[in-house]
Motif scaffolding. Structure first.
Motif, short mmCIF file in Angstrom:
data_model
loop_
_atom_site.label_atom_id
_atom_site.label_comp_id
_atom_site.label_asym_id
_atom_site.label_seq_id
_atom_site.Cartn_x
_atom_site.Cartn_y
_atom_site.Cartn_z
N ILE B 133 -22.02 -14.67 -30.38
CA ILE B 133 -21.67 -14.20 -31.73
C ILE B 133 -21.58 -15.39 -32.68
O ILE B 133 -21.38 -16.53 -32.26
N ARG B 135 -20.13 -16.79 -36.64
CA ARG B 135 -19.07 -16.58 -37.62
C ARG B 135 -19.55 -15.69 -38.77
O ARG B 135 -18.82 -14.85 -39.25
N HIS B 136 -20.81 -15.87 -39.19
CA HIS B 136 -21.26 -15.18 -40.40
C HIS B 136 -21.85 -13.81 -40.14
O HIS B 136 -21.67 -12.90 -40.92
N ARG B 138 -21.54 -10.90 -37.89
CA ARG B 138 -20.64 -10.41 -36.86
C ARG B 138 -21.37 -9.73 -35.72
O ARG B 138 -21.10 -10.00 -34.56
#
Lengths: 255, 140
Positions: B133, B135-136, B138
């Motif tokens: 995954i 951070r930006h 999802r």
């Protein structure tokens, strides 16, 4: 930030079971609050909401919410995602006035390759990911872009160095580091750390109440009337300090 | 260096339960990319160490890595050919209780391709399914 039109409907099914049914039917429960009116429970089309989030830079979105032919300007305050599937579970809208300043957290993005990373072998470190900004809803930036191309190893960009867009005020301590370039750990350092703690056995762990292995296990030398610590696990003894004198010999008997 | 607590109040622990989803440590908090657990397990310190080595070797000392879980829980094992009873067995190792949605590792300062390959190598050392995954985005 430009406002995006979004259709919402007054919620028909309430509570947990109702929300579950909503999600199964392809809708997302939401709420709008703020302003001078009472909070209203809403429901949105899940696909429209997902598209909106995927096509925006961050989850800070200004929407023109039309609820039953009534238009309300709102900021997406919070989007709850399912921890595993990452699907949108619930959305909070905060109604704002176009003439009143609002405070929101805006993500920080970098542009360019830092000189310290390019030539010095450093690592670009994001220390702060979101900044608190205050502005009118129409002036709110979707993200704050920081140019790091001049950043050498050991240098950092502080909050005071960041130029805010027009009409936007960045809040917080100006001395806080936002982005920095640091040298990675060298091989020598890593092997030194590894050597220090060379594979302890599973049982090699210190205990807060260390058991002594020379027969005086757990309990301090028991003297009648002394308020010494009772044997570990002797709950009765711990609960009744008055019976200490009796409890300590009992602990010894156990051994 | 295998991870284990330095100091504990009691050495031997109950088994506890691993039901439900992770209710903390489920978001990428420090880096840009993360490895998320999709199943539940007891992840021991050797597995964590193997993952750490795989990730750091693949990143070739670029970027930065975070281990988001720690083996706090001890487990015991009876010696071979021992009869049942006679109390709880001696300590065998330390494990981290992993529930679905736990972020196990995070990296930053490397490209997405390197992060993906590093996590793929790390995931092969683990007994559970995992997901990459960022951070930006999802839902990657």
């Amino acid at each position: 930030m430009k406002s995006v039109p979004l259709n919402a409907f007054a919620r028909t099914q309430g509570r947990r079971a109702g929300s579950k049914k909503l999600r199964e039917s392809g809708r997302v429960p939401a709420v709008i609050y703020g302003g001078q009116v009472k909070p209203v429970s809403l429901e949105l089309d899940a696909r429209v909401m997902n598209d909106l989030i995927h096509h925006s830079v961050s989850e800070n979105i200004l929407v023109d919410l039309s609820v039953d032919s009534q238009k309300r300007l709102a900021l997406v305050q919070e989007v709850q995602h399912h921890p595993l599937t990452q699907k949108v579970v619930h959305v909070d809208f905060h109604e704002v006035s176009p003439t009143e300043k609002v405070t929101v957290m805006v993500p920080v993005e970098t542009t360019g390759e830092a000189a310290g990373v390019k030539t010095g072998g450093g690592v670009l470190q994001h220390i702060v990911f979101k900044l608190k900004v205050r502005a009118l809803p129409k002036d709110l930036p979707e993200q704050i872009v920081v140019d790091v191309s001049h950043l050498e190893v050991g240098k950092s960009v502080h909050l005071g160095d960041i130029k805010a867009p027009e009409g936007v005020e960045i809040l917080g301590d100006k001395k806080v580091s936002i982005i920095s370039v640091a040298l990675p750990k060298t091989e020598v350092e890593e092997t030194a750390v590894a050597a220090e703690g060379a594979a302890p056995a599973a049982g090699d762990v210190e205990m807060l109440k260390e058991k002594k292995e020379d027969g005086t296990e757990g309990a301090a030398p028991a003297k009648p009337g002394d308020k010494a610590a009772p044997a570990k696990g002797d709950a009765k003894a711990a609960a009744a300090p008055a019976k200490d004198a009796k409890a300590a010999p009992a602990a010894e008997k156990k051994k | 260096m295998a991870l284990q607590p330095e100091r504990v109040k009691f050495r031997k622990m109950h088994r506890g339960n691993r039901a439900g989803l992770a209710y903390s440590g489920q978001t990428v908090a420090f880096g840009e990319y993360g490895l998320m657990a999709l199943e539940r397990c007891w992840m021991d310190s050797k597995q964590l160490e193997a993952c750490r080595v795989a990730i750091t070797r693949n990143m070739k000392r670029h970027g930065k890595m975070w281990i988001r879980v720690f083996p706090q829980k001890s487990f015991t094992k009876k010696p071979l050919e021992t009869r049942m009873g006679k109390g709880k067995a001696p300590l065998e190792g330390w494990v981290a209780v992993i529930r679905p949605a736990n972020i196990l590792f995070e990296v930053d300062g490397v490209t997405e391709a390197i992060a993906r390959e590093s996590f793929r190598l790390a995931a092969t050392k683990l007994p559970i399914k995992t997901k990459f995954i960022s951070r930006h985005h999802r839902a990657v």
